[in-house]
Design a protein around this motif. Structure first.
Motif, mmCIF file in Angstrom:
data_model
loop_
_atom_site.group_PDB
_atom_site.id
_atom_site.type_symbol
_atom_site.label_atom_id
_atom_site.label_comp_id
_atom_site.label_asym_id
_atom_site.label_seq_id
_atom_site.Cartn_x
_atom_site.Cartn_y
_atom_site.Cartn_z
ATOM 1 N N PRO A 1 68.633 24.377 68.209
ATOM 2 C CA PRO A 1 68.829 24.221 66.770
ATOM 3 C C PRO A 1 69.519 22.894 66.430
ATOM 4 C CG PRO A 1 69.720 26.305 67.584
ATOM 5 C CD PRO A 1 69.463 25.457 68.771
ATOM 6 N N ASP A 2 69.207 22.382 65.261
ATOM 7 C CA ASP A 2 69.881 21.208 64.705
ATOM 8 C C ASP A 2 70.295 21.569 63.284
ATOM 9 O OD1 ASP A 2 70.652 18.801 63.519
ATOM 10 O OD2 ASP A 2 69.155 17.620 64.602
ATOM 11 N N VAL A 3 71.526 22.048 63.140
ATOM 12 C CA VAL A 3 71.941 22.587 61.847
ATOM 13 C C VAL A 3 72.071 21.501 60.787
ATOM 14 C CG1 VAL A 3 73.018 24.661 62.781
ATOM 15 C CG2 VAL A 3 74.372 22.558 62.599
ATOM 16 N N GLN A 4 72.356 20.277 61.213
ATOM 17 C CA GLN A 4 72.398 19.194 60.227
ATOM 18 C C GLN A 4 71.007 18.891 59.697
ATOM 19 O OE1 GLN A 4 75.149 15.795 60.687
ATOM 20 N NE2 GLN A 4 75.632 16.641 62.709
ATOM 21 N N ALA A 5 70.021 18.879 60.572
ATOM 22 C CA ALA A 5 68.652 18.631 60.128
ATOM 23 C C ALA A 5 68.154 19.783 59.258
ATOM 24 C CB ALA A 5 67.735 18.441 61.334
ATOM 25 N N LEU A 6 68.511 21.018 59.619
ATOM 26 C CA LEU A 6 68.124 22.167 58.796
ATOM 27 C C LEU A 6 68.755 22.101 57.409
ATOM 28 C CD1 LEU A 6 68.327 25.186 61.284
ATOM 29 C CD2 LEU A 6 66.310 24.477 59.997
ATOM 30 N N GLY A 7 70.023 21.726 57.378
ATOM 31 C CA GLY A 7 70.718 21.658 56.098
ATOM 32 C C GLY A 7 71.106 23.004 55.528
ATOM 33 N N CYS A 8 71.165 24.045 56.377
ATOM 34 C CA CYS A 8 71.563 25.366 55.903
ATOM 35 C C CYS A 8 73.084 25.431 55.774
ATOM 36 C CB CYS A 8 71.073 26.447 56.860
ATOM 37 S SG CYS A 8 71.613 26.224 58.568
ATOM 38 N N ASP A 9 73.541 26.420 55.016
ATOM 39 C CA ASP A 9 74.987 26.640 54.895
ATOM 40 C C ASP A 9 75.535 27.380 56.110
ATOM 41 O OD1 ASP A 9 75.562 25.497 52.271
ATOM 42 O OD2 ASP A 9 74.325 27.123 51.486
ATOM 43 N N PHE A 10 74.756 28.346 56.629
ATOM 44 C CA PHE A 10 75.199 29.151 57.766
ATOM 45 C C PHE A 10 74.028 29.377 58.713
ATOM 46 C CE2 PHE A 10 77.769 30.466 54.089
ATOM 47 C CZ PHE A 10 79.054 30.236 54.576
ATOM 48 N N TYR A 11 74.363 29.448 60.014
ATOM 49 C CA TYR A 11 73.358 29.706 61.052
ATOM 50 C C TYR A 11 74.010 30.617 62.078
ATOM 51 C CZ TYR A 11 69.723 28.738 64.573
ATOM 52 O OH TYR A 11 68.697 28.837 65.483
ATOM 53 N N VAL A 12 73.293 31.657 62.507
ATOM 54 C CA VAL A 12 73.866 32.610 63.464
ATOM 55 C C VAL A 12 72.941 32.768 64.671
ATOM 56 C CG1 VAL A 12 74.892 33.857 61.518
ATOM 57 C CG2 VAL A 12 72.827 34.757 62.587
ATOM 58 N N CYS A 13 73.539 33.020 65.837
ATOM 59 C CA CYS A 13 72.774 33.362 67.038
ATOM 60 C C CYS A 13 73.677 34.120 68.002
ATOM 61 C CB CYS A 13 72.160 32.125 67.701
ATOM 62 S SG CYS A 13 73.340 30.849 68.174
ATOM 63 N N SER A 14 73.069 34.704 69.043
ATOM 64 C CA SER A 14 73.790 35.574 69.974
ATOM 65 C C SER A 14 73.673 35.051 71.394
ATOM 66 C CB SER A 14 73.225 37.005 69.918
ATOM 67 O OG SER A 14 73.436 37.586 68.655
ATOM 68 N N ALA A 15 74.759 35.144 72.150
ATOM 69 C CA ALA A 15 74.766 34.635 73.517
ATOM 70 C C ALA A 15 73.837 35.420 74.434
ATOM 71 C CB ALA A 15 76.187 34.675 74.079
ATOM 72 N N HIS A 16 73.737 36.725 74.249
ATOM 73 C CA HIS A 16 73.008 37.543 75.228
ATOM 74 C C HIS A 16 71.512 37.252 75.226
ATOM 75 C CE1 HIS A 16 71.120 40.719 72.626
ATOM 76 N NE2 HIS A 16 72.037 40.289 71.787
ATOM 77 N N LYS A 17 70.994 36.675 74.161
ATOM 78 C CA LYS A 17 69.593 36.259 74.155
ATOM 79 C C LYS A 17 69.435 34.839 74.709
ATOM 80 C CE LYS A 17 68.649 39.071 70.043
ATOM 81 N NZ LYS A 17 67.982 40.222 70.662
ATOM 82 N N LEU A 18 70.534 34.100 74.778
ATOM 83 C CA LEU A 18 70.531 32.714 75.257
ATOM 84 C C LEU A 18 70.885 32.637 76.744
ATOM 85 C CD1 LEU A 18 72.410 31.156 72.205
ATOM 86 C CD2 LEU A 18 70.067 30.604 72.884
ATOM 87 N N TYR A 19 70.560 33.693 77.497
ATOM 88 C CA TYR A 19 70.855 33.759 78.929
ATOM 89 C C TYR A 19 72.357 33.790 79.200
ATOM 90 C CZ TYR A 19 65.934 32.428 79.040
ATOM 91 O OH TYR A 19 64.564 32.398 78.838
ATOM 92 N N GLY A 20 73.148 34.158 78.188
ATOM 93 C CA GLY A 20 74.588 34.254 78.333
ATOM 94 C C GLY A 20 75.067 35.690 78.269
ATOM 95 N N PRO A 21 76.383 35.906 78.286
ATOM 96 C CA PRO A 21 76.934 37.272 78.274
ATOM 97 C C PRO A 21 76.716 37.972 76.938
ATOM 98 C CG PRO A 21 78.545 35.634 79.013
ATOM 99 C CD PRO A 21 77.410 34.878 78.414
ATOM 100 N N ASP A 22 76.833 39.290 76.965
ATOM 101 C CA ASP A 22 76.782 40.026 75.707
ATOM 102 C C ASP A 22 78.183 40.089 75.098
ATOM 103 O OD1 ASP A 22 77.911 41.824 77.488
ATOM 104 O OD2 ASP A 22 76.169 43.131 77.544
ATOM 105 N N GLY A 23 78.234 40.504 73.840
ATOM 106 C CA GLY A 23 79.520 40.662 73.165
ATOM 107 C C GLY A 23 80.067 39.407 72.528
ATOM 108 N N VAL A 24 79.257 38.343 72.432
ATOM 109 C CA VAL A 24 79.729 37.134 71.767
ATOM 110 C C VAL A 24 78.551 36.453 71.075
ATOM 111 C CG1 VAL A 24 79.444 35.627 73.788
ATOM 112 C CG2 VAL A 24 81.088 35.013 72.025
ATOM 113 N N GLY A 25 78.838 35.877 69.920
ATOM 114 C CA GLY A 25 77.819 35.150 69.179
ATOM 115 C C GLY A 25 78.432 33.958 68.485
ATOM 116 N N LEU A 26 77.565 33.133 67.933
ATOM 117 C CA LEU A 26 77.992 31.929 67.225
ATOM 118 C C LEU A 26 77.672 32.057 65.747
ATOM 119 C CD1 LEU A 26 76.655 29.156 69.660
ATOM 120 C CD2 LEU A 26 78.981 30.062 69.498
#
Length: 400
Positions: free
Chosen positions: A207-232
Protein backbone atom coordinates in the motif's frame (compact mmCIF):
# COMPACT_ATOMS: atom_id res chain seq x y z
CA UNK A 1 1.55 -28.10 -13.54
CA UNK A 2 4.95 -27.21 -12.06
CA UNK A 3 4.56 -23.64 -10.80
CA UNK A 4 7.14 -24.27 -8.09
CA UNK A 5 7.29 -21.84 -5.17
CA UNK A 6 10.78 -20.59 -4.25
CA UNK A 7 9.40 -19.54 -0.84
CA UNK A 8 7.77 -22.82 0.19
CA UNK A 9 10.81 -24.05 2.12
CA UNK A 10 10.68 -20.94 4.33
CA UNK A 11 7.34 -21.99 5.85
CA UNK A 12 7.61 -24.73 8.49
CA UNK A 13 3.82 -24.77 8.88
CA UNK A 14 3.36 -25.77 5.27
CA UNK A 15 5.86 -28.60 5.66
CA UNK A 16 4.11 -29.77 8.83
CA UNK A 17 0.68 -29.69 7.18
CA UNK A 18 2.03 -31.52 4.16
CA UNK A 19 3.42 -34.23 6.46
CA UNK A 20 -0.12 -34.55 7.87
CA UNK A 21 -1.51 -34.99 4.36
CA UNK A 22 -3.00 -31.49 4.26
CA UNK A 23 -3.02 -29.06 1.33
CA UNK A 24 -3.51 -25.54 2.67
CA UNK A 25 -5.61 -23.31 0.38
CA UNK A 26 -7.13 -20.90 2.91
CA UNK A 27 -4.62 -18.04 3.03
CA UNK A 28 -7.30 -15.35 2.65
CA UNK A 29 -8.49 -16.40 6.12
CA UNK A 30 -5.00 -16.51 7.61
CA UNK A 31 -1.54 -17.08 6.18
CA UNK A 32 1.19 -19.45 7.33
CA UNK A 33 4.30 -17.84 8.84
CA UNK A 34 7.84 -17.78 7.42
CA UNK A 35 10.77 -18.90 9.55
CA UNK A 36 11.91 -15.28 9.93
CA UNK A 37 8.72 -14.46 11.85
CA UNK A 38 9.04 -17.54 14.06
CA UNK A 39 12.66 -16.63 14.81
CA UNK A 40 11.69 -13.08 15.83
CA UNK A 41 8.92 -14.34 18.12
CA UNK A 42 11.16 -16.91 19.80
CA UNK A 43 14.02 -14.43 20.22
CA UNK A 44 11.74 -12.03 22.09
CA UNK A 45 9.82 -14.62 24.12
CA UNK A 46 12.93 -16.60 25.09
CA UNK A 47 15.18 -13.59 25.58
CA UNK A 48 13.23 -12.01 28.44
CA UNK A 49 9.87 -10.32 27.92
CA UNK A 50 8.77 -6.99 29.34
CA UNK A 51 6.02 -4.44 29.00
CA UNK A 52 6.59 -1.40 26.82
CA UNK A 53 6.63 2.36 27.43
CA UNK A 54 6.45 2.12 31.21
CA UNK A 55 9.67 0.71 32.66
CA UNK A 56 13.21 2.05 32.95
CA UNK A 57 14.86 -1.35 33.30
CA UNK A 58 16.79 -2.96 30.47
CA UNK A 59 14.18 -5.57 29.43
CA UNK A 60 11.52 -2.85 29.22
CA UNK A 61 13.78 -0.55 27.24
CA UNK A 62 14.71 -3.35 24.85
CA UNK A 63 11.06 -4.34 24.30
CA UNK A 64 10.04 -0.71 23.75
CA UNK A 65 12.78 -0.18 21.17
CA UNK A 66 11.71 -3.28 19.24
CA UNK A 67 8.03 -2.35 19.51
CA UNK A 68 8.58 1.19 18.25
CA UNK A 69 10.95 -0.04 15.53
CA UNK A 70 8.01 -1.98 14.09
CA UNK A 71 5.91 1.20 14.15
CA UNK A 72 8.60 2.92 12.08
CA UNK A 73 8.77 -0.08 9.74
CA UNK A 74 5.00 -0.02 9.29
CA UNK A 75 5.04 3.69 8.52
CA UNK A 76 7.71 3.13 5.89
CA UNK A 77 5.93 0.09 4.46
CA UNK A 78 2.65 2.00 4.12
CA UNK A 79 4.47 5.17 3.00
CA UNK A 80 2.96 7.20 5.83
CA UNK A 81 4.44 10.61 6.55
CA UNK A 82 5.25 9.73 10.16
CA UNK A 83 5.27 6.78 12.54
CA UNK A 84 2.85 8.85 14.66
CA UNK A 85 0.24 8.02 12.00
CA UNK A 86 0.40 4.29 12.85
CA UNK A 87 -1.77 2.80 15.61
CA UNK A 88 -1.43 -0.84 16.64
CA UNK A 89 -4.75 -2.63 17.13
CA UNK A 90 -5.80 -6.27 17.45
CA UNK A 91 -6.59 -6.43 13.72
CA UNK A 92 -8.69 -4.88 10.97
CA UNK A 93 -11.94 -5.57 12.81
CA UNK A 94 -10.83 -3.67 15.91
CA UNK A 95 -9.42 -0.87 13.75
CA UNK A 96 -12.76 -0.39 12.03
CA UNK A 97 -14.67 -0.50 15.32
CA UNK A 98 -12.24 2.05 16.74
CA UNK A 99 -13.04 4.34 13.82
CA UNK A 100 -16.79 3.82 14.12
CA UNK A 101 -16.71 4.92 17.76
CA UNK A 102 -13.96 7.48 17.42
CA UNK A 103 -15.64 9.33 14.53
CA UNK A 104 -19.20 9.05 15.83
CA UNK A 105 -19.27 12.60 17.16
CA UNK A 106 -18.55 14.00 13.68
CA UNK A 107 -21.62 12.48 12.01
CA UNK A 108 -24.85 14.42 12.55
CA UNK A 109 -28.27 12.71 12.48
CA UNK A 110 -29.44 12.22 8.91
CA UNK A 111 -25.93 12.06 7.48
CA UNK A 112 -25.00 9.23 5.15
CA UNK A 113 -22.38 6.51 5.58
CA UNK A 114 -21.54 4.83 2.29
CA UNK A 115 -20.20 1.27 1.99
CA UNK A 116 -20.31 -1.28 -0.82
CA UNK A 117 -22.24 -4.50 -1.33
CA UNK A 118 -18.91 -6.38 -1.27
CA UNK A 119 -17.93 -5.58 2.31
CA UNK A 120 -16.70 -8.08 4.87
CA UNK A 121 -18.74 -7.96 8.07
CA UNK A 122 -15.83 -6.12 9.70
CA UNK A 123 -16.37 -3.16 7.36
CA UNK A 124 -20.15 -3.34 7.40
CA UNK A 125 -21.38 -4.05 10.93
CA UNK A 126 -19.49 -1.25 12.75
CA UNK A 127 -21.00 1.30 10.34
CA UNK A 128 -24.40 -0.38 10.39
CA UNK A 129 -24.52 -0.18 14.17
CA UNK A 130 -23.22 3.40 14.16
CA UNK A 131 -26.03 4.32 11.78
CA UNK A 132 -28.53 2.78 14.18
CA UNK A 133 -27.05 4.60 17.19
CA UNK A 134 -26.96 8.02 15.53
CA UNK A 135 -29.97 7.94 13.20
CA UNK A 136 -27.81 7.90 10.08
CA UNK A 137 -28.51 6.48 6.63
CA UNK A 138 -26.38 3.55 5.51
CA UNK A 139 -26.03 3.63 1.71
CA UNK A 140 -24.94 0.48 -0.13
CA UNK A 141 -23.05 0.84 -3.42
CA UNK A 142 -24.09 -1.91 -5.86
CA UNK A 143 -21.73 -4.11 -7.87
CA UNK A 144 -21.55 -4.87 -11.56
CA UNK A 145 -21.52 -8.38 -13.02
CA UNK A 146 -17.75 -8.69 -12.63
CA UNK A 147 -17.94 -7.86 -8.93
CA UNK A 148 -16.65 -4.28 -9.09
CA UNK A 149 -18.41 -1.35 -7.46
CA UNK A 150 -20.59 0.31 -10.10
CA UNK A 151 -19.06 3.76 -10.56
CA UNK A 152 -22.10 5.22 -12.31
CA UNK A 153 -24.28 4.25 -9.37
CA UNK A 154 -21.60 5.45 -6.95
CA UNK A 155 -21.60 8.88 -8.62
CA UNK A 156 -25.36 9.01 -8.14
CA UNK A 157 -25.40 7.79 -4.54
CA UNK A 158 -22.43 9.72 -3.10
CA UNK A 159 -23.78 13.20 -2.56
CA UNK A 160 -23.91 16.22 -0.23
CA UNK A 161 -25.24 14.14 2.68
CA UNK A 162 -22.31 11.70 2.49
CA UNK A 163 -20.08 12.16 5.53
CA UNK A 164 -18.06 8.94 5.39
CA UNK A 165 -17.07 6.39 2.76
CA UNK A 166 -15.73 2.99 3.90
CA UNK A 167 -14.82 0.49 1.19
CA UNK A 168 -12.77 -2.64 0.71
CA UNK A 169 -9.70 -2.47 -1.48
CA UNK A 170 -9.95 -6.13 -2.52
CA UNK A 171 -13.01 -8.31 -1.96
CA UNK A 172 -12.40 -11.48 0.06
CA UNK A 173 -15.22 -13.17 -1.88
CA UNK A 174 -14.93 -11.80 -5.40
CA UNK A 175 -11.18 -11.29 -5.58
CA UNK A 176 -11.38 -7.99 -7.46
CA UNK A 177 -9.54 -4.74 -6.93
CA UNK A 178 -12.16 -2.08 -6.34
CA UNK A 179 -11.91 1.32 -8.08
CA UNK A 180 -10.84 3.07 -4.89
CA UNK A 181 -9.20 6.07 -6.59
CA UNK A 182 -12.42 7.06 -8.34
CA UNK A 183 -14.51 6.39 -5.23
CA UNK A 184 -12.21 8.42 -3.00
CA UNK A 185 -12.40 11.30 -5.47
CA UNK A 186 -16.21 11.22 -5.35
CA UNK A 187 -16.17 11.23 -1.54
CA UNK A 188 -13.60 14.02 -1.27
CA UNK A 189 -15.69 16.22 -3.53
CA UNK A 190 -18.37 16.03 -0.83
CA UNK A 191 -15.88 16.60 2.00
CA UNK A 192 -16.46 13.09 3.36
CA UNK A 193 -14.04 11.10 5.50
CA UNK A 194 -12.59 8.06 3.74
CA UNK A 195 -11.71 4.61 5.12
CA UNK A 196 -10.04 1.80 3.16
CA UNK A 197 -10.23 -1.81 4.36
CA UNK A 198 -6.92 -3.21 3.13
CA UNK A 199 -7.10 -6.54 4.97
CA UNK A 200 -6.92 -8.45 1.67
CA UNK A 201 -5.39 -5.81 -0.58
CA UNK A 202 -2.29 -5.15 1.51
CA UNK A 203 -1.22 -8.76 1.09
CA UNK A 204 -0.96 -8.58 -2.68
CA UNK A 205 0.21 -5.05 -3.40
CA UNK A 206 2.25 -2.88 -1.07
CA UNK A 207 0.00 0.00 0.00
CA UNK A 208 0.93 3.64 -0.55
CA UNK A 209 -1.37 5.64 1.69
CA UNK A 210 -0.05 8.98 0.47
CA UNK A 211 -0.79 8.06 -3.13
CA UNK A 212 -4.24 6.77 -2.13
CA UNK A 213 -5.00 9.95 -0.24
CA UNK A 214 -7.40 8.21 2.15
CA UNK A 215 -7.99 9.41 5.70
CA UNK A 216 -7.67 5.91 7.22
CA UNK A 217 -6.33 2.54 6.06
CA UNK A 218 -6.51 -0.74 7.99
CA UNK A 219 -4.89 -4.17 7.61
CA UNK A 220 -4.10 -7.25 9.72
CA UNK A 221 -0.78 -8.94 10.43
CA UNK A 222 -2.07 -12.51 10.28
CA UNK A 223 -2.90 -12.18 6.58
CA UNK A 224 0.51 -10.57 5.92
CA UNK A 225 2.40 -13.75 6.94
CA UNK A 226 2.71 -12.28 10.45
CA UNK A 227 1.29 -13.19 13.89
CA UNK A 228 -2.37 -12.99 14.79
CA UNK A 229 -3.76 -10.54 17.33
CA UNK A 230 -2.26 -7.38 15.84
CA UNK A 231 -3.22 -5.00 13.06
CA UNK A 232 -2.32 -1.63 11.64
CA UNK A 233 -4.51 1.46 11.60
CA UNK A 234 -3.06 4.28 9.52
CA UNK A 235 -4.61 7.68 9.99
CA UNK A 236 -3.66 10.88 8.21
CA UNK A 237 -2.47 13.19 10.99
CA UNK A 238 -5.27 15.71 10.41
CA UNK A 239 -7.84 12.90 10.49
CA UNK A 240 -6.36 11.28 13.60
CA UNK A 241 -6.71 14.58 15.42
CA UNK A 242 -10.50 14.30 14.99
CA UNK A 243 -10.77 10.89 16.66
CA UNK A 244 -12.26 10.61 20.13
CA UNK A 245 -10.76 8.05 22.48
CA UNK A 246 -12.75 4.84 22.76
CA UNK A 247 -10.86 2.62 25.25
CA UNK A 248 -9.42 3.86 28.50
CA UNK A 249 -6.69 2.81 30.90
CA UNK A 250 -2.99 2.23 31.09
CA UNK A 251 -0.46 4.20 29.11
CA UNK A 252 -3.01 6.16 27.06
CA UNK A 253 -3.51 8.45 30.08
CA UNK A 254 -1.62 11.74 30.14
CA UNK A 255 -2.88 12.87 33.54
CA UNK A 256 -5.61 11.57 35.85
CA UNK A 257 -7.26 12.20 39.17
CA UNK A 258 -10.40 10.67 40.66
CA UNK A 259 -12.87 12.91 38.83
CA UNK A 260 -11.20 13.72 35.52
CA UNK A 261 -8.43 12.69 33.14
CA UNK A 262 -6.56 13.85 30.07
CA UNK A 263 -5.42 11.49 27.36
CA UNK A 264 -2.52 11.21 24.97
CA UNK A 265 -2.85 11.96 21.30
CA UNK A 266 -2.35 9.25 18.68
CA UNK A 267 -0.81 6.79 18.52
CA UNK A 268 -0.37 5.95 22.23
CA UNK A 269 -3.71 7.51 23.13
CA UNK A 270 -5.44 4.73 21.16
CA UNK A 271 -3.38 1.84 22.53
CA UNK A 272 -4.93 1.38 25.97
CA UNK A 273 -3.59 -1.44 28.12
CA UNK A 274 -0.77 -3.86 27.47
CA UNK A 275 -0.36 -4.29 23.71
CA UNK A 276 0.48 -7.52 21.89
CA UNK A 277 4.21 -6.88 22.22
CA UNK A 278 5.41 -10.21 20.83
CA UNK A 279 2.96 -10.05 17.91
CA UNK A 280 4.06 -6.50 17.05
CA UNK A 281 7.70 -7.61 17.03
CA UNK A 282 6.73 -10.57 14.84
CA UNK A 283 4.89 -8.17 12.52
CA UNK A 284 8.13 -6.24 12.15
CA UNK A 285 9.82 -9.42 10.93
CA UNK A 286 6.94 -10.10 8.53
CA UNK A 287 7.17 -6.59 7.06
CA UNK A 288 10.91 -7.05 6.65
CA UNK A 289 10.29 -10.36 4.86
CA UNK A 290 7.64 -8.80 2.61
CA UNK A 291 9.90 -5.87 1.77
CA UNK A 292 12.46 -8.27 0.30
CA UNK A 293 10.01 -9.73 -2.22
CA UNK A 294 10.31 -8.67 -5.85
CA UNK A 295 8.14 -8.98 -8.96
CA UNK A 296 8.73 -12.73 -8.94
CA UNK A 297 6.19 -12.97 -6.13
CA UNK A 298 3.45 -11.21 -8.08
CA UNK A 299 4.21 -13.30 -11.17
CA UNK A 300 4.00 -16.53 -9.16
CA UNK A 301 0.66 -15.53 -7.64
CA UNK A 302 -0.69 -14.55 -11.07
CA UNK A 303 0.37 -17.84 -12.66
CA UNK A 304 -1.16 -19.88 -9.84
CA UNK A 305 -4.38 -17.88 -10.01
CA UNK A 306 -4.66 -18.35 -13.76
CA UNK A 307 -4.25 -22.10 -13.31
CA UNK A 308 -6.88 -22.14 -10.57
CA UNK A 309 -9.42 -20.26 -12.69
CA UNK A 310 -8.73 -22.39 -15.76
CA UNK A 311 -9.27 -25.59 -13.78
CA UNK A 312 -12.52 -24.39 -12.21
CA UNK A 313 -13.93 -23.06 -15.47
CA UNK A 314 -13.12 -26.34 -17.24
CA UNK A 315 -15.41 -28.32 -14.92
CA UNK A 316 -19.10 -28.48 -15.90
CA UNK A 317 -21.52 -27.03 -13.39
CA UNK A 318 -18.83 -25.11 -11.46
CA UNK A 319 -19.68 -21.41 -11.38
CA UNK A 320 -17.02 -18.92 -10.28
CA UNK A 321 -18.45 -15.87 -8.49
CA UNK A 322 -17.73 -12.67 -10.39
CA UNK A 323 -14.48 -12.26 -12.29
CA UNK A 324 -11.67 -12.63 -9.73
CA UNK A 325 -8.39 -10.94 -10.64
CA UNK A 326 -5.97 -12.50 -8.18
CA UNK A 327 -5.28 -14.59 -5.11
CA UNK A 328 -8.61 -16.37 -4.71
CA UNK A 329 -11.74 -17.73 -6.32
CA UNK A 330 -15.13 -18.45 -4.80
CA UNK A 331 -17.37 -20.93 -6.56
CA UNK A 332 -20.50 -22.97 -6.20
CA UNK A 333 -21.65 -26.09 -7.99
CA UNK A 334 -25.16 -26.42 -9.32
CA UNK A 335 -27.13 -28.96 -7.31
CA UNK A 336 -24.38 -29.41 -4.70
CA UNK A 337 -24.47 -27.95 -1.19
CA UNK A 338 -21.24 -26.14 -0.31
CA UNK A 339 -21.07 -27.79 3.13
CA UNK A 340 -21.24 -31.27 1.60
CA UNK A 341 -18.50 -30.38 -0.85
CA UNK A 342 -16.31 -28.92 1.89
CA UNK A 343 -16.74 -32.07 3.99
CA UNK A 344 -15.59 -34.33 1.18
CA UNK A 345 -12.68 -32.04 0.32
CA UNK A 346 -11.62 -31.96 3.97
CA UNK A 347 -11.74 -35.75 4.15
CA UNK A 348 -9.20 -35.75 1.31
CA UNK A 349 -6.89 -33.31 3.10
CA UNK A 350 -7.88 -30.18 1.19
CA UNK A 351 -8.14 -27.11 3.44
CA UNK A 352 -10.47 -24.60 1.78
CA UNK A 353 -13.08 -22.27 3.21
CA UNK A 354 -16.83 -22.65 2.75
CA UNK A 355 -19.91 -20.71 3.84
CA UNK A 356 -20.65 -17.00 3.68
CA UNK A 357 -17.03 -15.84 4.24
CA UNK A 358 -18.08 -13.14 6.72
CA UNK A 359 -19.91 -11.43 3.86
CA UNK A 360 -23.39 -12.81 4.41
CA UNK A 361 -25.30 -9.95 2.75
CA UNK A 362 -23.22 -10.35 -0.41
CA UNK A 363 -23.74 -14.12 -0.53
CA UNK A 364 -27.48 -13.57 -0.03
CA UNK A 365 -27.51 -10.95 -2.80
CA UNK A 366 -25.92 -13.52 -5.11
CA UNK A 367 -28.79 -15.88 -4.30
CA UNK A 368 -26.63 -18.47 -2.58
CA UNK A 369 -26.60 -20.23 0.79
CA UNK A 370 -22.81 -20.29 0.69
CA UNK A 371 -19.82 -20.79 -1.54
CA UNK A 372 -16.46 -22.57 -1.54
CA UNK A 373 -13.31 -20.43 -1.58
CA UNK A 374 -9.82 -21.40 -2.67
CA UNK A 375 -7.22 -18.80 -1.69
CA UNK A 376 -3.53 -18.83 -2.45
CA UNK A 377 -0.31 -17.88 -0.67
CA UNK A 378 3.22 -17.50 -1.93
CA UNK A 379 4.02 -20.97 -0.56
CA UNK A 380 1.44 -22.69 -2.77
CA UNK A 381 2.52 -24.42 -5.95
CA UNK A 382 1.13 -26.33 -8.89
CA UNK A 383 1.13 -29.60 -6.98
CA UNK A 384 -1.28 -28.08 -4.44
CA UNK A 385 -3.69 -27.26 -7.25
CA UNK A 386 -3.34 -30.72 -8.75
CA UNK A 387 -4.30 -32.27 -5.40
CA UNK A 388 -7.21 -29.86 -5.07
CA UNK A 389 -8.61 -30.62 -8.52
CA UNK A 390 -8.24 -34.37 -8.04
CA UNK A 391 -10.13 -34.11 -4.74
CA UNK A 392 -12.76 -31.84 -6.29
CA UNK A 393 -13.38 -34.32 -9.10
CA UNK A 394 -13.69 -37.19 -6.60
CA UNK A 395 -16.11 -35.19 -4.43
CA UNK A 396 -18.30 -34.11 -7.33
CA UNK A 397 -18.47 -37.65 -8.65
CA UNK A 398 -19.80 -38.82 -5.29
CA UNK A 399 -22.21 -35.91 -4.80
CA UNK A 400 -23.68 -36.16 -8.27
Amino acid sequence: MALNSPWRAEFPGIRALEADGQTYLDSAATAQKPQAVLDALLAYLAGGVANVHRAQHLPGERATRAFEATRSQAAQWLNALSSDEIIFTRGSTESLNLLAYGLEHLLPPGAQIVVSAAEHHANLLPWQQLAKRRGLELVILPLDQAGSIDLNEAARLIGPATCLLAITQLSNVLGRWQPVDALLALAKTQGALTVIDGAQGAVHARPDVQALGCDFYVCSAHKLYGPDGVGLLYGRSEALAKLQHWQFGGEMVLDADYQDARFRAAPLGFEAGTPAVSAVIGLGAALDWLSRLDQTAAAHEAALHAALLAGLQARPGVQVLGEPQLALACFHVEGVHNADLAHLLSEQGIAVRTGHHCAMPLIKRLGLAGATRVSLGLYNDGADLQRFFAALDNALELLR
